[in-house]
Design a protein around this motif. Structure first.
Motif, short mmCIF file in Angstrom:
data_model
loop_
_atom_site.label_atom_id
_atom_site.label_comp_id
_atom_site.label_asym_id
_atom_site.label_seq_id
_atom_site.Cartn_x
_atom_site.Cartn_y
_atom_site.Cartn_z
N CYS A 123 -11.51 2.54 -7.52
CA CYS A 123 -9.94 2.14 -7.96
C CYS A 123 -10.04 0.71 -8.95
O CYS A 123 -9.33 0.02 -8.94
CB CYS A 123 -9.36 1.73 -6.83
N ASN A 159 -9.67 3.66 -0.24
CA ASN A 159 -8.47 2.77 -0.04
C ASN A 159 -8.84 1.58 0.85
O ASN A 159 -7.63 1.24 1.57
CB ASN A 159 -7.24 3.51 0.56
N CYS A 205 -7.09 -1.02 -4.91
CA CYS A 205 -6.34 -0.42 -3.68
C CYS A 205 -5.97 -1.80 -2.81
O CYS A 205 -5.36 -1.36 -1.71
CB CYS A 205 -7.25 0.59 -2.91
N CYS A 251 -8.31 6.68 -6.45
CA CYS A 251 -8.42 6.13 -4.99
C CYS A 251 -9.34 7.09 -4.31
O CYS A 251 -9.22 8.50 -4.38
CB CYS A 251 -7.06 6.46 -4.43
N ASN A 276 -3.27 -0.66 4.78
CA ASN A 276 -3.61 0.52 4.24
C ASN A 276 -4.24 1.59 5.14
O ASN A 276 -3.91 3.04 5.30
CB ASN A 276 -4.71 0.48 2.98
#
Ligand SMILES: Cc1cc2nc3c(=O)[nH]c(=O)nc-3n(C[C@H](O)[C@H](O)[C@H](O)COP(=O)(O)OP(=O)(O)OC[C@H]3O[C@@H](n4cnc5c(N)ncnc54)[C@H](O)[C@@H]3O)c2cc1C
Ligand code: FES
Ligand code: FES
Length: 481
Positions: free
Chosen positions: A60, A53, A80, A50, A246
């Motif tokens: 990712c 994000n 992510c 990560c 996120n």
């Protein structure tokens, strides 16, 4: 009070079954957990990294395999942003499934050979992007390699050695060595996967930003769930929604996922034009023979949006419903004179795209209603249709100005602009004053004076005004050949 309620609330968990690196898994997942969090926080697989994000860096990247008509396709995605509930019935392949230190995968061997890794943080993401590419195209050319890697950032190695490694591999590899045997063993099982994802309730002491994640299997279920939960938020690919979760830590009490409904994944040619289902991804649009033949400008446009990973699960309908004034597809869809088929349990209605956008991120969608299909009437064969995007980077960048121009053989013209007002807009001046013998430079200035763009981080008002003029002059060059 709110916090207390959520810390000891009852949550609907998603019970899913999928394959992970060749092995069947059945898991109860917290609602809306991303694939990256599933891997690193629940399954303790730390190879997938990560960094941002939010879909920008590709660290990712993992690969999902699933049936698409008669084939199993291998697609790189940003874990992510990809809700793990979407993995139901698919095969998830991560870096742990490709090679070991003692027995490297051919992609890893080649990267090593060409010094394509330094700190190594980005490397699993690059390997997975290349894996999806080589699993789909036996001998990819330079353009395909660069497209596959545009969503992966590396801050220390430099892209030369990575792309050289991929080019070398393309020349010399044994195609049979790319897709591991465990993938081939799983493939037939993916075709036969029938079991429905389940939902279970459980009291939890954890705190989740998403409290319920519902996965209707078909249109009737979707309508019924929306009628029951009219305040629920829809999710298709999730490439906008999951960034809000996120990064902005936005709470959604109810997400309803329409992205996995087979009836919404179709592209059809019908009497009134091309119908694109709401769950059709950008990649599907780009691969569709119908779209390539009838709407080639749409294929070119999709190529300018985001990265391969995002295009593999982001949808055109999501871009429309998101109603951002800088949604890149909107100017082109406006000049295509697109219509939307909106649907709910009560009714179906068709609305012109230009009537869909009411104000900044405000649309004509009412509660419990969703976009079912995008309908693009076939333009005349000799119509001039072109779209342009100005951004600071070639890929994975939001535009400061996007535009599209259409001139029919009878001289009727349209120009649509994104990034200059609260909604995407059509220029009245261009339509009124265009003629094939028009003074384009003078017309460009008049169109620019029609709007008052804002200044923001992507460009000042003066810059955007100049860009409007520049785009129109580029259309002049293209139109006059
Ligand atoms: C790294 C990155 C790069 C990006 N680059 C670009 C870019 O270059 N150009 C660009 O325009 N965008 C870009 N985006 C934004 C995003 O990928 C697009 O807007 C995409 O089309 C959204 O589709 P989705 O299916 O993922 O939408 P989702 O995130 O699932 O949903 C977006 C919105 O639409 C609503 N919605 C979705 N489907 C429906 C439906 N059928 N009916 C009603 N409402 C619905 C959702 O409730 C939500 O409000 C980027 C995003 C990321 C993360
Ligand atoms: S962590 Fe950067 S794209 Fe997912
Ligand atoms: S090798 Fe360090 S970020 Fe790519």
């Amino acid at each position: 009070m709110e916090q207390d309620r959520r810390q000891s609330g009852t949550y609907r968990f998603n019970s899913i079954s999928f394959y992970l690196n060749g092995k069947a898994r059945s898991l109860d997942l917290p609602p809306g957990i991303t694939t990256l969090d599933l891997l690193t926080k629940q399954l303790h697989l730390y190879g997938t990294k990560c960094s941002c994000n939010e879909g920008d860096c590709g660290a990712c990247t993992v690969v999902i395999a699933y049936p698409d008509e008669d084939n199993i396709v291998y697609k790189a995605i940003n874990s992510c942003l990809y809700p793990a509930a979407k993995l139901h019935g698919k095969h998830l392949i991560t870096i742990e499934g490709l090679g070991t230190p003692q027995n490297l995968h051919p992609i890893q061997k080649e990267l090593l050979e060409y010094h394509g890794t330094q700190c190594g943080y980005c490397t699993p993401g690059f390997v997975m992007s290349l894996f999806a590419l080589f699993a789909s195209i036996t001998h990819p050319d330079h353009e395909s390699i660069m497209a596959a890697l545009e969503g992966n950032l590396c801050r220390c190695t430099g892209y030369q050695s990575i792309s050289q490694a991929a080019a070398e591999l393309s020349q010399k590899h044994d195609p049979a060595s790319i897709v591991p045997d465990f993938c081939r063993r799983v493939e037939p099982k993916l075709f036969n996967f029938k079991q429905k994802a389940g939902e279970i309730e459980r009291t939890s002491s954890s705190r989740y930003l998403i409290e319920h994640y519902l996965q209707p299997e078909n249109l009737d279920e979707l309508k019924a769930q929306l009628a029951k939960h009219p305040d629920a938020k829809l999710i298709a690919g999730g490439t906008d929604i999951m960034v809000q979760v996120n990064i902005q830590r936005q709470n959604f009490s109810q997400l309803i996922d329409l992205g996995e409904i087979a009836e919404l994944k179709q592209i059809k040619r019908q009497g009134d034009g091309i119908h694109i289902g709401a769950a059709v991804t950008y990649s599907q649009v780009m691969d569709s023979d119908i779209i390539k033949h009838d709407l080639p400008s749409l294929v070119k446009l999709c190529r300018l949006i985001a990265s391969t990973q995002i295009r593999n699960f982001g949808t055109l309908a999501g871009n429309i419903a998101n109603a951002s004034p800088i949604g890149d597809s909107l100017p082109l869809l406006l000049v295509y004179q697109t219509k939307l088929l909106l649907s709910s349990q009560q009714e179906e209605r068709i609305i012109e795209l230009q009537d869909f956008f009411w104000a900044y991120r405000e649309t004509a969608l009412s509660a419990a209603e969703f976009i079912r299909e995008i309908i693009i009437p076939l333009p005349p064969q000799d119509a001039f249709i072109k779209t342009l995007k100005t951004a600071k980077r070639k890929s994975v960048d939001i535009s400061s100005l996007a535009s599209a121009c259409r001139i029919n053989p009878d001289g009727k013209a349209m120009l649509a602009l994104g990034g200059i007002a609260a909604t995407p807009v059509l220029s009245k001046v261009f339509t009124r004053e265009f003629s094939p013998s028009a003074d384009w430079a003078a017309l460009a200035k008049k169109v620019a004076a029609e709007f008052s763009p804002l200044s923001d981080v992507r460009g000042s008002a003066a810059y955007r005004t100049q860009m409007i003029i520049n785009h129109i002059l580029q259309y002049r060059e293209a139109y006059h050949g």
